[in-house]
Design an enzyme around this catalytic site. Structure first.
Site, mmCIF file in Angstrom:
data_model
loop_
_atom_site.group_PDB
_atom_site.id
_atom_site.type_symbol
_atom_site.label_atom_id
_atom_site.label_comp_id
_atom_site.label_asym_id
_atom_site.label_seq_id
_atom_site.Cartn_x
_atom_site.Cartn_y
_atom_site.Cartn_z
ATOM 1 N N GLU A 242 28.777 -32.531 -37.701
ATOM 2 C CA GLU A 242 28.434 -32.332 -36.281
ATOM 3 C C GLU A 242 26.992 -32.685 -35.971
ATOM 4 O O GLU A 242 26.664 -33.085 -34.854
ATOM 5 C CB GLU A 242 28.710 -30.866 -35.877
ATOM 6 C CG GLU A 242 30.181 -30.507 -35.782
ATOM 7 C CD GLU A 242 30.784 -30.013 -37.092
ATOM 8 O OE1 GLU A 242 30.173 -30.231 -38.163
ATOM 9 O OE2 GLU A 242 31.876 -29.418 -37.029
ATOM 10 N N GLU B 212 36.754 -26.806 -40.779
ATOM 11 C CA GLU B 212 36.769 -25.413 -40.323
ATOM 12 C C GLU B 212 38.192 -24.870 -40.262
ATOM 13 O O GLU B 212 38.449 -23.713 -40.616
ATOM 14 C CB GLU B 212 36.079 -25.315 -38.956
ATOM 15 C CG GLU B 212 34.582 -25.601 -39.055
ATOM 16 C CD GLU B 212 33.905 -25.731 -37.705
ATOM 17 O OE1 GLU B 212 34.349 -26.559 -36.885
ATOM 18 O OE2 GLU B 212 32.919 -25.011 -37.466
ATOM 19 N N ALA C 274 37.189 -31.928 -34.254
ATOM 20 C CA ALA C 274 37.566 -31.751 -32.864
ATOM 21 C C ALA C 274 37.537 -33.119 -32.196
ATOM 22 O O ALA C 274 36.881 -34.045 -32.680
ATOM 23 C CB ALA C 274 36.588 -30.800 -32.183
ATOM 24 N N GLY D 117 35.681 -29.760 -37.234
ATOM 25 C CA GLY D 117 36.723 -28.769 -36.964
ATOM 26 C C GLY D 117 37.873 -28.838 -37.957
ATOM 27 O O GLY D 117 38.563 -27.843 -38.184
HETATM 28 N N1 CO8 Z 1 37.657 -37.372 -32.399
HETATM 29 C C1 CO8 Z 1 38.241 -38.356 -31.714
HETATM 30 N N2 CO8 Z 1 38.654 -39.506 -32.268
HETATM 31 C C2 CO8 Z 1 38.446 -39.660 -33.590
HETATM 32 C C3 CO8 Z 1 37.815 -38.685 -34.368
HETATM 33 C C4 CO8 Z 1 37.420 -37.473 -33.717
HETATM 34 N N3 CO8 Z 1 36.849 -36.456 -34.371
HETATM 35 N N4 CO8 Z 1 37.731 -39.119 -35.634
HETATM 36 C C5 CO8 Z 1 38.290 -40.342 -35.644
HETATM 37 N N5 CO8 Z 1 38.733 -40.660 -34.411
HETATM 38 C C6 CO8 Z 1 39.394 -41.900 -33.998
HETATM 39 C C7 CO8 Z 1 38.432 -43.071 -33.926
HETATM 40 O O1 CO8 Z 1 37.737 -43.056 -32.705
HETATM 41 C C8 CO8 Z 1 39.366 -44.235 -34.089
HETATM 42 O O2 CO8 Z 1 40.012 -44.460 -32.862
HETATM 43 P P1 CO8 Z 1 40.216 -45.994 -32.336
HETATM 44 O O3 CO8 Z 1 41.110 -46.618 -33.362
HETATM 45 O O4 CO8 Z 1 40.865 -45.795 -31.006
HETATM 46 O O5 CO8 Z 1 38.863 -46.614 -32.298
HETATM 47 C C9 CO8 Z 1 40.438 -43.699 -35.037
HETATM 48 O O6 CO8 Z 1 40.359 -42.264 -34.987
HETATM 49 C C10 CO8 Z 1 40.222 -44.141 -36.471
HETATM 50 O O7 CO8 Z 1 38.891 -43.791 -36.815
HETATM 51 P P2 CO8 Z 1 37.888 -44.843 -37.497
HETATM 52 O O8 CO8 Z 1 38.182 -46.233 -37.049
HETATM 53 O O9 CO8 Z 1 36.492 -44.329 -37.273
HETATM 54 O O10 CO8 Z 1 38.330 -44.693 -39.035
HETATM 55 P P3 CO8 Z 1 37.422 -44.891 -40.340
HETATM 56 O O11 CO8 Z 1 38.360 -44.804 -41.483
HETATM 57 O O12 CO8 Z 1 36.556 -46.089 -40.196
HETATM 58 O O13 CO8 Z 1 36.437 -43.614 -40.356
HETATM 59 C C11 CO8 Z 1 35.925 -41.262 -40.188
HETATM 60 C C12 CO8 Z 1 36.984 -42.338 -40.538
HETATM 61 C C13 CO8 Z 1 34.787 -41.340 -41.192
HETATM 62 C C14 CO8 Z 1 36.626 -39.927 -40.287
HETATM 63 C C15 CO8 Z 1 35.387 -41.517 -38.755
HETATM 64 O O14 CO8 Z 1 36.473 -41.676 -37.874
HETATM 65 C C16 CO8 Z 1 34.523 -40.413 -38.240
HETATM 66 O O15 CO8 Z 1 33.359 -40.318 -38.595
HETATM 67 N N6 CO8 Z 1 35.096 -39.535 -37.355
HETATM 68 C C17 CO8 Z 1 34.347 -38.496 -36.726
HETATM 69 C C18 CO8 Z 1 34.149 -37.343 -37.665
HETATM 70 C C19 CO8 Z 1 33.355 -36.260 -36.987
HETATM 71 O O16 CO8 Z 1 32.254 -36.458 -36.542
HETATM 72 N N7 CO8 Z 1 33.959 -35.048 -36.906
HETATM 73 C C20 CO8 Z 1 33.336 -33.929 -36.280
HETATM 74 C C21 CO8 Z 1 33.725 -33.875 -34.836
HETATM 75 S S1 CO8 Z 1 32.847 -32.614 -33.934
HETATM 76 C C22 CO8 Z 1 33.648 -31.212 -34.358
HETATM 77 O O17 CO8 Z 1 34.604 -31.188 -35.072
HETATM 78 C C23 CO8 Z 1 33.058 -30.006 -33.766
HETATM 79 C C24 CO8 Z 1 33.921 -28.832 -34.054
HETATM 80 C C25 CO8 Z 1 33.482 -27.763 -33.165
HETATM 81 C C26 CO8 Z 1 34.412 -26.667 -33.065
HETATM 82 C C27 CO8 Z 1 35.803 -27.075 -32.795
HETATM 83 C C28 CO8 Z 1 36.445 -26.276 -31.750
HETATM 84 C C29 CO8 Z 1 36.334 -24.879 -31.823
#
Ligand code: CO8
Length: 259
Positions: free
Chosen positions: A133, A113, A66, A110
């Site tokens: 999460e 999921e 998400a 998400g």
């Molecule tokens: N949300 C928003 N932006 C994101 C997300 C995300 N989940 N994941 C990545 N991005 C963005 C980064 O902020 C970055 O943006 P920018 O270039 O502007 O800084 C861009 O995508 C590229 O990401 P990274 O530079 O971090 O890329 P890496 O290759 O270094 O890392 C990862 C990739 C490991 C995937 C890393 O981006 C990461 O850890 N992302 C977050 C993953 C995460 O925590 N996901 C869970 C989110 S919470 C959730 O899903 C709750 C669900 C609840 C229910 C949903 C609704 C019902």
């Protein structure tokens, strides 16, 4: 229909293919994307010519979860009263024709999921699945704590949900989360092959088979998902959620105070 965050096409006039398309955010799932995905799935479901659907992402990310940036400032009232985050996710469960998730790259939070809401997962060998999460001060909120244990068993689900670690495609297949793993460059060919095979069968039987397998799988899932949602919403009342998401947005390590 013109969409902003997904691309929609058909293959052989029979298979509906939806590609998540927010590449800069690794296909992070915001409300509009989820609305568009729901609309596209419903349109294919209602189209007599379509026998099966495929949901896929990019090589780098199926979906990295998400949209944390959008969620970071939400309060408990926002997510509970207005159901900001979860309200658009129900459509997928109402789709009656088969939906295959073709997953390459990250399928996290998400994103994992969403893949699990599809009927089965075909993974590329670079796929990475996880429910991270916990690192953000919350828990999975779209069925992760319910579907993951059913798919991979309690021990591995606990491992993934509590540590937030990722598992690769090979581990995901071994655990039963992915039905097949194929080389990245063969992912769509494999998914399309499966979809076209399903299209060859009687559509009523296919729909009945899906309904019936889900019946076995989903026993008391509704209660579990509702329970999970209340807890997920409640965590927006904690300072750890604010800290975890702010830390992610500002690219620093979170300092949790357990409050
Ligand atoms: N949300 C928003 N932006 C994101 C997300 C995300 N989940 N994941 C990545 N991005 C963005 C980064 O902020 C970055 O943006 P920018 O270039 O502007 O800084 C861009 O995508 C590229 O990401 P990274 O530079 O971090 O890329 P890496 O290759 O270094 O890392 C990862 C990739 C490991 C995937 C890393 O981006 C990461 O850890 N992302 C977050 C993953 C995460 O925590 N996901 C869970 C989110 S919470 C959730 O899903 C709750 C669900 C609840 C229910 C949903 C609704 C019902």
């Amino acid at each position: 229909m013109a969409y902003e965050f997904i691309e929609v096409r058909t293959e052989g006039g029979k298979v509906g293919i939806i590609t998540l398309n927010r590449p800069k955010q690794l296909n992070a799932l915001n409300s509009q994307l989820m609305v568009e995905l729901g609309q596209a799935l419903k349109a294919f479901d209602a189209d007599e010519a379509i026998g099966c659907m495929i949901v896929t992402g990019s090589e780098k990310a199926f979906a990295a979860g998400a949209d944390i940036g959008a969620m970071a400032t939400y309060s408990f009232a926002d997510v509970y009263r207005d159901d900001y985050i979860t309200r658009d996710w129900e459509t997928i469960r109402s789709i009656r024709k088969p939906v295959i998730a073709a997953v390459s790259g990250f399928a996290l939070g998400g994103g994992c999921e969403l893949a699990m809401m599809c009927d089965f997962i075909i993974a590329a060998d670079n796929a990475k699945f996880g429910q991270p999460e916990i690192k953000l001060g919350v828990i999975p909120g779209a069925g992760g704590t319910q579907r993951l244990p059913r798919a991979v068993g309690k021990s591995k689900a606990m491992d993934l949900v509590l540590t937030g670690r990722m598992m690769n495609a090979e581990e995901a297949e071994r655990a039963g989360l992915a039905s097949r793993v194929v080389p990245l460059d063969k992912l769509m060919e494999e998914a399309l092959g499966a979809a076209l095979m399903i299209c060859e069968y009687g559509q009523l039987a296919v729909m009945a088979a899906k309904e019936s397998v889900n019946r076995a799988f989903e026993g008391s899932l509704n209660d579990g998902v509702m329970f999970e949602r209340r807890l997920f919403h409640a965590l927006f009342a904690t300072s750890d959620q604010k800290e975890g998401m702010d830390a992610f947005v500002n690219k620093r390590k979170g300092q949790f105070t357990h409050r």
